[in-house]
Design a protein around this motif. Sequence first.
Motif, PDB file in Angstrom:
ATOM      1  N   HIS A   1       0.862  -1.180   0.000  1.00  0.00           N
ATOM      2  CA  HIS A   1       0.000   0.000   0.000  1.00  0.00           C
ATOM      3  C   HIS A   1       0.900   1.232   0.000  1.00  0.00           C
ATOM      4  N   LEU A   2       0.769   2.062  -1.010  1.00  0.00           N
ATOM      5  CA  LEU A   2       1.582   3.273  -1.110  1.00  0.00           C
ATOM      6  C   LEU A   2       0.696   4.515  -1.095  1.00  0.00           C
ATOM      7  N   ALA A   3       1.131   5.506  -0.364  1.00  0.00           N
ATOM      8  CA  ALA A   3       0.484   6.817  -0.398  1.00  0.00           C
ATOM      9  C   ALA A   3       1.352   7.730  -1.255  1.00  0.00           C
ATOM     10  N   LEU A   4       0.789   8.250  -2.328  1.00  0.00           N
ATOM     11  CA  LEU A   4       1.521   9.116  -3.253  1.00  0.00           C
ATOM     12  C   LEU A   4       0.896  10.498  -3.185  1.00  0.00           C
ATOM     13  N   GLU A   5       1.628  11.449  -2.670  1.00  0.00           N
ATOM     14  CA  GLU A   5       1.083  12.780  -2.462  1.00  0.00           C
ATOM     15  C   GLU A   5       1.851  13.819  -3.267  1.00  0.00           C
ATOM     16  N   ASN A   6       1.123  14.853  -3.698  1.00  0.00           N
ATOM     17  CA  ASN A   6       1.717  15.960  -4.456  1.00  0.00           C
ATOM     18  C   ASN A   6       2.328  15.506  -5.776  1.00  0.00           C
ATOM     19  N   VAL A   7       1.663  14.561  -6.424  1.00  0.00           N
ATOM     20  CA  VAL A   7       2.065  14.144  -7.773  1.00  0.00           C
ATOM     21  C   VAL A   7       1.144  14.843  -8.766  1.00  0.00           C
ATOM     22  N   SER A   8       1.612  15.046  -9.972  1.00  0.00           N
ATOM     23  CA  SER A   8       0.797  15.734 -10.973  1.00  0.00           C
ATOM     24  C   SER A   8      -0.271  14.809 -11.531  1.00  0.00           C
ATOM     25  N   ILE A   9      -1.312  15.407 -12.096  1.00  0.00           N
ATOM     26  CA  ILE A   9      -2.340  14.617 -12.781  1.00  0.00           C
ATOM     27  C   ILE A   9      -1.719  13.883 -13.970  1.00  0.00           C
ATOM     28  N   VAL A  10      -0.757  14.513 -14.652  1.00  0.00           N
ATOM     29  CA  VAL A  10      -0.059  13.843 -15.758  1.00  0.00           C
ATOM     30  C   VAL A  10       0.560  12.541 -15.274  1.00  0.00           C
ATOM     31  N   ALA A  11       1.288  12.608 -14.163  1.00  0.00           N
ATOM     32  CA  ALA A  11       1.930  11.408 -13.624  1.00  0.00           C
ATOM     33  C   ALA A  11       0.903  10.408 -13.113  1.00  0.00           C
ATOM     34  N   SER A  12      -0.197  10.907 -12.569  1.00  0.00           N
ATOM     35  CA  SER A  12      -1.210   9.999 -12.020  1.00  0.00           C
ATOM     36  C   SER A  12      -1.788   9.094 -13.086  1.00  0.00           C
ATOM     37  N   LYS A  13      -1.913   9.595 -14.325  1.00  0.00           N
ATOM     38  CA  LYS A  13      -2.468   8.770 -15.395  1.00  0.00           C
ATOM     39  C   LYS A  13      -1.506   7.637 -15.775  1.00  0.00           C
ATOM     40  N   ILE A  14      -0.221   7.873 -15.633  1.00  0.00           N
ATOM     41  CA  ILE A  14       0.765   6.823 -15.897  1.00  0.00           C
ATOM     42  C   ILE A  14       0.745   5.797 -14.773  1.00  0.00           C
ATOM     43  N   ILE A  15       0.661   6.273 -13.547  1.00  0.00           N
ATOM     44  CA  ILE A  15       0.615   5.375 -12.393  1.00  0.00           C
ATOM     45  C   ILE A  15      -0.634   4.498 -12.440  1.00  0.00           C
ATOM     46  N   GLU A  16      -1.762   5.093 -12.792  1.00  0.00           N
ATOM     47  CA  GLU A  16      -3.031   4.363 -12.752  1.00  0.00           C
ATOM     48  C   GLU A  16      -3.257   3.479 -13.979  1.00  0.00           C
ATOM     49  N   ASP A  17      -2.322   3.484 -14.897  1.00  0.00           N
ATOM     50  CA  ASP A  17      -2.411   2.582 -16.048  1.00  0.00           C
ATOM     51  C   ASP A  17      -1.839   1.222 -15.648  1.00  0.00           C
ATOM     52  N   LEU A  18      -2.387   0.669 -14.601  1.00  0.00           N
ATOM     53  CA  LEU A  18      -1.967  -0.617 -14.046  1.00  0.00           C
ATOM     54  C   LEU A  18      -3.216  -1.450 -13.858  1.00  0.00           C
ATOM     55  N   ARG A  19      -3.355  -2.493 -14.638  1.00  0.00           N
ATOM     56  CA  ARG A  19      -4.591  -3.280 -14.619  1.00  0.00           C
ATOM     57  C   ARG A  19      -4.818  -3.934 -13.262  1.00  0.00           C
ATOM     58  N   LEU A  20      -3.775  -4.513 -12.672  1.00  0.00           N
ATOM     59  CA  LEU A  20      -3.924  -5.216 -11.404  1.00  0.00           C
ATOM     60  C   LEU A  20      -3.512  -4.304 -10.252  1.00  0.00           C
ATOM     61  N   GLY A  21      -4.245  -3.228 -10.086  1.00  0.00           N
ATOM     62  CA  GLY A  21      -3.980  -2.293  -9.007  1.00  0.00           C
ATOM     63  C   GLY A  21      -5.269  -1.639  -8.583  1.00  0.00           C
ATOM     64  N   SER A  22      -5.283  -1.130  -7.360  1.00  0.00           N
ATOM     65  CA  SER A  22      -6.463  -0.427  -6.843  1.00  0.00           C
ATOM     66  C   SER A  22      -6.044   0.987  -6.461  1.00  0.00           C
ATOM     67  N   PHE A  23      -6.876   1.972  -6.831  1.00  0.00           N
ATOM     68  CA  PHE A  23      -6.512   3.365  -6.639  1.00  0.00           C
ATOM     69  C   PHE A  23      -7.676   4.158  -6.045  1.00  0.00           C
TER      70      PHE A  23
END
Length: 507
Positions: free
Chosen positions: A102-124
């Motif tokens: 479980h990772l808490a990612l804070e103060n990341v850009s929306i641009v970066a968030s779309k790359i992070i969330e492009d993970l099929r086996l993940g929960s966000f």
Amino acid sequence: MPLDDAALARIAPYVSSTTDDVFALSGLPEEVIAVLFAYYSRSRDDLRTNLSRLLTDQEIDVVEGTAARPSFGLATQKARAFHEKWVVGYGHASVAEHAVVHLALENVSIVASKIIEDLRLGSFTEKSTRYVVFDRNSFVDLPVLGDELTPIYRQACEKLFSTYLDLMPAVTQALEARVPRGTMTEGAYAAAIRAQACDLLRGLLPAGTRTNIGLSANARALEGLLSKMFSSPLLEVRTLAASMHRASLTVVPTLVKYAKENAYRMSLRDVVQDKLRTIYDPGPWDAFATNVVGQPVRLVHHDKDAMERILLALAYEGSEPVVHVRGILEALKHATKAEREGLLRAALARRGPHDPACRAFEATSMTFELLLDYGAYRDLQRHRMLTPSTQRLTCRLGFETPAELSEFGLAATYAQAMIDAVESWEEIEKHFPLEAQYAVPLGFRVRTLWTLNLREAIHVVELRSAKQGHASYRRIAQAMYRTLIHLHPWLEGLLRVDLEDHALARS
């Protein structure tokens, strides 16, 4: 407000860092972690503040204090040795799926968030643009731009946020004048009005806006994500990968140990584009030829034998060994159209309000090209049971202006801010086309290609057309529904679709 020493000592046993923006959680019940991540959606506070509050209020059953966590030294050593041998040495990577980070990612850009969330086996769970009013300086810096372009980027973002915050009271007042409170409580009404105001103005937020993400993923999937991020051309994403890797090692020190950049992934885009140029020349930019605003959903491909595929899967599932494919296909061939459609309708007709279509509807797929504003894309991108291909975010496809702003007499101010943003984006795009994405407001359009099976298409339509959804993606879901009904008329009346327009967003 920063946490005091007592609060930091209280939370220290459960977080990998009390200062870093990226940190891991451990030693807490899984349900507590889910609650903390859920707070990201609606709370202005960071996770550590919420954790400290929960511990102080004794709302969760954990042992407080500054003592070190219990030691499992021998067991840990044996586990690491096992993983080094079987996961790393022999490639039995599926073992890593039993370990969850479980990772808490804070103060990341929306641009970066779309790359992070492009993970099929993940929960966000991500900070919502609907429930939270963003602060004036809520955007990431881009050191790579240098001394000449950094002021242009910062001024562009500051102007967008200023317009966003300046319009918020006027939009709120206009909504209150239009929407009666009725039987709603004062709190619920205020929340509903605020949500609608945020919805109408979120297009002004630049893609470089800071957001928070709660991420849960098994170690195998996380290692793949880290490799992708280490291979990104964006400095922020590579830096985030290093922080995520470091935090993950405190929880699964062996299973993500070897995550690193991937030469194949780094070269793939350039290799494909170089080869593509030998057979395809798109010519000069022509907005009129490519920007089909009136057609936000376009069907590109679909299976001509979709009905046969679904019926075969339906009939085969759970059948006895005496049943074979040849017999089923022969029977379907001689069945009437009404009989075949009757079987399909029967498979959907008795669904409860929360039941998905059965898996047989995964037997056929289709490809859509979607043209939508980036704010809507940000929401729809979270559907991961599909294959997406998305173009680079630019200002070339124009922007969306909510109709309500025109009705309130506020559209001119909104539009001027968007037009001004184009000039800054163009200046940055000349030198840093990828980084220029950060300066693009969420109201600008982007194109994405979706290949998905019918089961997932039904899910998207039913979830994203619902009354509580944002108007931008509701239009996409409604257009997808109309396409599906055109392709498969027997679906009509079986999907939980909302085709109405609704004035007030959910609270």
